[in-house]
Design an enzyme around this catalytic site. Structure first.
Site, PDB file in Angstrom:
ATOM      1  N   TRP A   1       0.629  -1.312  -0.068  1.00 43.49           N
ATOM      2  CA  TRP A   1      -0.092   0.162  -0.130  1.00 43.49           C
ATOM      3  C   TRP A   1       0.941   1.038  -0.158  1.00 43.49           C
ATOM      4  O   TRP A   1       0.301   2.318  -0.253  1.00 43.49           O
ATOM      5  CB  TRP A   1      -0.995  -0.014   1.071  1.00 43.49           C
ATOM      6  CG  TRP A   1      -1.862  -1.162   0.810  1.00 43.49           C
ATOM      7  CD1 TRP A   1      -2.339  -2.102   2.039  1.00 43.49           C
ATOM      8  CD2 TRP A   1      -2.688  -1.762  -0.291  1.00 43.49           C
ATOM      9  NE1 TRP A   1      -2.902  -3.169   1.541  1.00 43.49           N
ATOM     10  CE2 TRP A   1      -3.239  -2.863   0.179  1.00 43.49           C
ATOM     11  CE3 TRP A   1      -2.862  -1.116  -1.479  1.00 43.49           C
ATOM     12  CZ2 TRP A   1      -4.087  -3.666  -0.642  1.00 43.49           C
ATOM     13  CZ3 TRP A   1      -3.696  -1.718  -2.416  1.00 43.49           C
ATOM     14  CH2 TRP A   1      -4.256  -3.175  -1.922  1.00 43.49           C
TER      15      TRP A   1
ATOM     16  N   ASP B   1      -9.966  -7.233  12.513  1.00 48.85           N
ATOM     17  CA  ASP B   1      -9.166  -8.320  12.302  1.00 48.85           C
ATOM     18  C   ASP B   1      -8.957  -9.516  13.495  1.00 48.85           C
ATOM     19  O   ASP B   1      -9.428  -9.060  14.519  1.00 48.85           O
ATOM     20  CB  ASP B   1      -7.643  -7.909  11.752  1.00 48.85           C
ATOM     21  CG  ASP B   1      -7.047  -9.085  10.781  1.00 48.85           C
ATOM     22  OD1 ASP B   1      -7.040  -9.911  11.314  1.00 48.85           O
ATOM     23  OD2 ASP B   1      -6.705  -8.304   9.791  1.00 48.85           O
TER      24      ASP B   1
ATOM     25  N   ASP C   1     -13.771 -12.133  14.513  1.00 49.38           N
ATOM     26  CA  ASP C   1     -13.770 -13.190  13.304  1.00 49.38           C
ATOM     27  C   ASP C   1     -14.830 -12.849  12.424  1.00 49.38           C
ATOM     28  O   ASP C   1     -16.203 -12.988  12.935  1.00 49.38           O
ATOM     29  CB  ASP C   1     -13.843 -14.438  13.931  1.00 49.38           C
ATOM     30  CG  ASP C   1     -13.692 -15.474  12.921  1.00 49.38           C
ATOM     31  OD1 ASP C   1     -14.231 -15.475  11.779  1.00 49.38           O
ATOM     32  OD2 ASP C   1     -13.259 -16.780  13.226  1.00 49.38           O
ATOM     33  N   PHE C   2     -14.566 -12.333  11.171  1.00 53.25           N
ATOM     34  CA  PHE C   2     -15.685 -11.897  10.136  1.00 53.25           C
ATOM     35  C   PHE C   2     -16.421 -13.212   9.972  1.00 53.25           C
ATOM     36  O   PHE C   2     -17.419 -12.620   9.206  1.00 53.25           O
ATOM     37  CB  PHE C   2     -15.201 -10.929   9.182  1.00 53.25           C
ATOM     38  CG  PHE C   2     -13.907 -11.318   8.200  1.00 53.25           C
ATOM     39  CD1 PHE C   2     -13.903 -12.797   7.693  1.00 53.25           C
ATOM     40  CD2 PHE C   2     -12.732 -10.498   8.067  1.00 53.25           C
ATOM     41  CE1 PHE C   2     -12.994 -13.258   6.899  1.00 53.25           C
ATOM     42  CE2 PHE C   2     -11.801 -10.985   7.319  1.00 53.25           C
ATOM     43  CZ  PHE C   2     -11.875 -12.254   6.777  1.00 53.25           C
TER      44      PHE C   2
ATOM     45  N   HIS D   1     -10.227 -12.884  -2.231  1.00 57.34           N
ATOM     46  CA  HIS D   1      -9.330 -13.922  -3.143  1.00 57.34           C
ATOM     47  C   HIS D   1      -8.726 -14.872  -2.251  1.00 57.34           C
ATOM     48  O   HIS D   1      -8.052 -15.801  -2.847  1.00 57.34           O
ATOM     49  CB  HIS D   1      -8.166 -12.916  -4.045  1.00 57.34           C
ATOM     50  CG  HIS D   1      -7.004 -12.399  -2.929  1.00 57.34           C
ATOM     51  ND1 HIS D   1      -6.063 -12.107  -3.380  1.00 57.34           N
ATOM     52  CD2 HIS D   1      -6.930 -12.496  -1.566  1.00 57.34           C
ATOM     53  CE1 HIS D   1      -4.973 -11.788  -2.503  1.00 57.34           C
ATOM     54  NE2 HIS D   1      -5.759 -11.917  -1.456  1.00 57.34           N
ATOM     55  N   ASP D   2      -8.800 -14.919  -0.968  1.00 58.16           N
ATOM     56  CA  ASP D   2      -8.516 -16.040   0.003  1.00 58.16           C
ATOM     57  C   ASP D   2      -9.358 -17.110  -0.048  1.00 58.16           C
ATOM     58  O   ASP D   2      -8.886 -18.224   0.317  1.00 58.16           O
ATOM     59  CB  ASP D   2      -8.132 -15.543   1.268  1.00 58.16           C
ATOM     60  CG  ASP D   2      -6.937 -14.564   1.395  1.00 58.16           C
ATOM     61  OD1 ASP D   2      -5.965 -14.562   0.796  1.00 58.16           O
ATOM     62  OD2 ASP D   2      -7.042 -13.819   2.446  1.00 58.16           O
TER      63      ASP D   2
ATOM     64  N   ASN E   1      -0.915 -18.483  -7.464  1.00 53.32           N
ATOM     65  CA  ASN E   1      -0.383 -18.329  -5.974  1.00 53.32           C
ATOM     66  C   ASN E   1      -1.493 -18.495  -5.068  1.00 53.32           C
ATOM     67  O   ASN E   1      -1.228 -19.000  -3.729  1.00 53.32           O
ATOM     68  CB  ASN E   1       0.224 -16.914  -5.637  1.00 53.32           C
ATOM     69  CG  ASN E   1       0.957 -17.090  -4.276  1.00 53.32           C
ATOM     70  OD1 ASN E   1       1.893 -17.835  -4.087  1.00 53.32           O
ATOM     71  ND2 ASN E   1       0.794 -15.891  -3.371  1.00 53.32           N
TER      72      ASN E   1
HETATM   73  N1  SAM Z   1      -6.798  -6.082   3.748  1.00 54.61           N
HETATM   74  C1  SAM Z   1      -5.217  -6.204   4.157  1.00 54.61           C
HETATM   75  C2  SAM Z   1      -4.192  -5.787   2.932  1.00 54.61           C
HETATM   76  O1  SAM Z   1      -4.940  -5.732   1.678  1.00 54.61           O
HETATM   77  O2  SAM Z   1      -3.239  -5.458   3.203  1.00 54.61           O
HETATM   78  C3  SAM Z   1      -4.930  -7.761   4.243  1.00 54.61           C
HETATM   79  C4  SAM Z   1      -5.245  -8.801   3.326  1.00 54.61           C
HETATM   80  S1  SAM Z   1      -4.643 -10.337   4.169  1.00 54.61           S
HETATM   81  C5  SAM Z   1      -4.709 -11.375   2.584  1.00 54.61           C
HETATM   82  C6  SAM Z   1      -6.119 -11.251   4.884  1.00 54.61           C
HETATM   83  C7  SAM Z   1      -6.553 -10.477   6.227  1.00 54.61           C
HETATM   84  O3  SAM Z   1      -7.727 -11.139   6.825  1.00 54.61           O
HETATM   85  C8  SAM Z   1      -5.380 -10.915   7.137  1.00 54.61           C
HETATM   86  O4  SAM Z   1      -5.068  -9.719   7.820  1.00 54.61           O
HETATM   87  C9  SAM Z   1      -6.101 -12.058   8.071  1.00 54.61           C
HETATM   88  O5  SAM Z   1      -5.656 -11.703   9.663  1.00 54.61           O
HETATM   89  C10 SAM Z   1      -7.718 -11.460   7.971  1.00 54.61           C
HETATM   90  N2  SAM Z   1      -8.290 -12.522   8.441  1.00 54.61           N
HETATM   91  C11 SAM Z   1      -8.459 -13.715   8.100  1.00 54.61           C
HETATM   92  N3  SAM Z   1      -9.319 -14.392   8.489  1.00 54.61           N
HETATM   93  C12 SAM Z   1     -10.012 -13.550   9.185  1.00 54.61           C
HETATM   94  C13 SAM Z   1     -11.226 -13.671  10.261  1.00 54.61           C
HETATM   95  N4  SAM Z   1     -11.817 -14.929  10.213  1.00 54.61           N
HETATM   96  N5  SAM Z   1     -11.757 -12.479  10.717  1.00 54.61           N
HETATM   97  C14 SAM Z   1     -11.170 -11.323  10.575  1.00 54.61           C
HETATM   98  N6  SAM Z   1      -9.887 -11.243   9.918  1.00 54.61           N
HETATM   99  C15 SAM Z   1      -9.555 -12.289   9.298  1.00 54.61           C
HETATM  100  C1  ASE Z   2      -2.888 -13.484   0.247  1.00 54.65           C
HETATM  101  C2  ASE Z   2      -1.929 -12.736  -0.482  1.00 54.65           C
HETATM  102  C3  ASE Z   2      -0.834 -12.988  -0.603  1.00 54.65           C
HETATM  103  C4  ASE Z   2      -2.367 -14.498   0.830  1.00 54.65           C
HETATM  104  C5  ASE Z   2      -1.194 -15.127   0.632  1.00 54.65           C
HETATM  105  C6  ASE Z   2      -0.174 -14.239  -0.056  1.00 54.65           C
HETATM  106  C7  ASE Z   2       0.486 -12.415  -1.343  1.00 54.65           C
HETATM  107  C8  ASE Z   2       1.352 -13.346  -1.238  1.00 54.65           C
HETATM  108  N1  ASE Z   2       0.950 -14.410  -0.375  1.00 54.65           N
HETATM  109  O1  ASE Z   2      -4.131 -13.049   0.484  1.00 54.65           O
HETATM  110  C9  ASE Z   2       0.364 -11.043  -2.091  1.00 54.65           C
HETATM  111  C10 ASE Z   2       0.179 -11.138  -3.319  1.00 54.65           C
HETATM  112  N2  ASE Z   2       1.307 -11.832  -4.081  1.00 54.65           N
HETATM  113  C11 ASE Z   2       1.001 -13.036  -4.620  1.00 54.65           C
HETATM  114  C12 ASE Z   2       2.367 -13.550  -5.363  1.00 54.65           C
HETATM  115  O2  ASE Z   2      -0.039 -13.576  -4.629  1.00 54.65           O
END
Ligand code: SAM
Ligand code: ASE
Length: 346
Positions: free
Chosen positions: A165, A211, A237-238, A256-257, A303
């Protein structure tokens, strides 16, 4: 388009086949502390001096530094028959550990986690699931249990999330005029980097980082300071806890997760708590409608296969998830950078 040149010399194939040699050279130089050592030494150094300082083999270091110079990660100068190495502006800014824009921990995350999962990409494609079990001997029932398998791993992941970011946070936050939304929740807000960009762009709004409890406490400890105004925290926990009422929910790199089913579940919960007239902002790397690119999103989708339960999607796929969950007026804004924005209304 194939040309006579490509038939005689398969440049692209050779480049792709050997691409990981470049990644590993970068990983090794970071992990050994080459860029930090050259920064601290404040003058160009020979391979022997760097090797002595970092406790490595001299010949090995000679080859590593030479490759880094070839990659333009280091500069060289000749001095009395010896080559001296120094950081470039780019490596000083992005590869030294303590620089404010450092990608050091992101490089570490790619080296220690992403690379190991990609070792099983072939298996992931065969099986259609992530590879934590093979890569780390971890059962993959709870995705974030595996992603956060240690505190150190969680911090590295947060640093990786954080660094994005700095580069494209502002574009994403200003893709739509979000000024009408005063109470904003950043669901899965992680390190708070996007929340900081948001309050900077919208001086009348406040953002609450929602979070998991251990992420929120790490965020308060390492990432967001009490002097960051209009940023608040909410542990939860969402998928399980009641979501607080808000004008706008940001979901950046959340959907995307997860599978389509989980996305609809989460978006429905968001829809329930959202104020009438409020909205949801998705921030994701969008695939083209014909799947033709961008290459970054195509690779990120692979990925997501090796690392998560999700995938990268097209705008129309996000739009379908949003409308299934009850949202309307879906608008898409591409930023031209890695991450794009989608706004929908209740
Ligand atoms: N939004 C941030 C960004 O774009 O930089 C972080 C994205 S990261 C891939 C996913 C986030 O979702 C993490 O911070 C993780 O801890 C949070 N997360 C995962 N499962 C969750 C849940 N059940 N409740 C709340 N947060 C959760
Ligand atoms: C997620 C984002 C990422 C979970 C695992 C991840 C990234 C790396 N590992 O939500 C950031 C984006 N980069 C790639 C290579 O996907």
């Amino acid at each position: 388009m194939s040309s006579a040149g490509e038939v005689e010399y398969p440049k692209k194939i050779l480049e792709y086949m050997e691409g990981f040699l470049v990644s590993k050279t970068l990983f090794a130089a970071c992990e050994l502390g080459v860029f930090d050592f050259l920064l601290a030494s404040e003058r160009p150094m020979s391979a022997a001096q760097v090797a002595a300082g970092l406790g490595t083999d001299v010949d090995g270091m000679e080859r590593l530094l030479s490759a880094c110079a070839g990659l333009e990660l280091l500069g060289t100068q000749a001095a009395g028959g010896e080559v001296l190495y120094s950081n470039t502006d780019m490596s000083r800014m992005y590869l030294s550990r303590s620089s404010p824009r450092s990608l050091f921990h992101s490089v570490e995350y790619y080296s220690k986690t992403v690379y190991l999962c990609w070792n099983y990409l072939t298996d992931a494609v065969r099986e259609g699931k992530n590879q934590y079990e093979k890569a780390f001997g971890l059962p993959s029932e709870d995705l974030f249990e595996a992603l956060y398998r240690s505190d150190d791993e969680m911090i590295k992941f947060m640093q990786l999330m954080n660094s994005t970011w700095n580069v494209c946070g502002r574009d994403v936050m200003t893709a739509f005029d979000l000024s009408p939304f005063k109470t904003i929740y950043d669901l899965g807000g992680c390190s708070g980097a996007l929340a900081k960009q948001c309050v900077r762009a919208y001086p009348q709004s406040s953002v609450t980082i929602f979070d998991l409890p251990k992420v929120v406490s790490t965020c308060r400890e390492h990432f967001v300071s009490p002097t960051d105004e209009r940023i608040f925290f909410h542990e939860g926990d969402f998928f399980k806890d009641l979501l607080p009422e808000a004008d706008l929910y940001i979901l950046a790199r959340i959907l995307h997760d997860w599978t389509d089913e989980c996305c609809v579940e989460l978006l429905s919960r968001v829809h329930q708590s959202c104020k009438p007239g409020g909205g949801v902002l998705l921030v994701e790397a969008l695939l083209n409608e014909d799947n033709s690119g961008p290459l970054t999103a195509q690779l990120y989708s692979l990925n997501m296969l090796v690392q998560t339960e999700g995938r990268e999607r097209k705008a129309s796929e996000y739009s379908a998830l949003l409308t299934t969950a009850g949202f309307a007026n879906v608008e898409v804004q591409r930023t031209g950078k890695i991450y794009d924005a989608i706004l929908a209304r209740k």
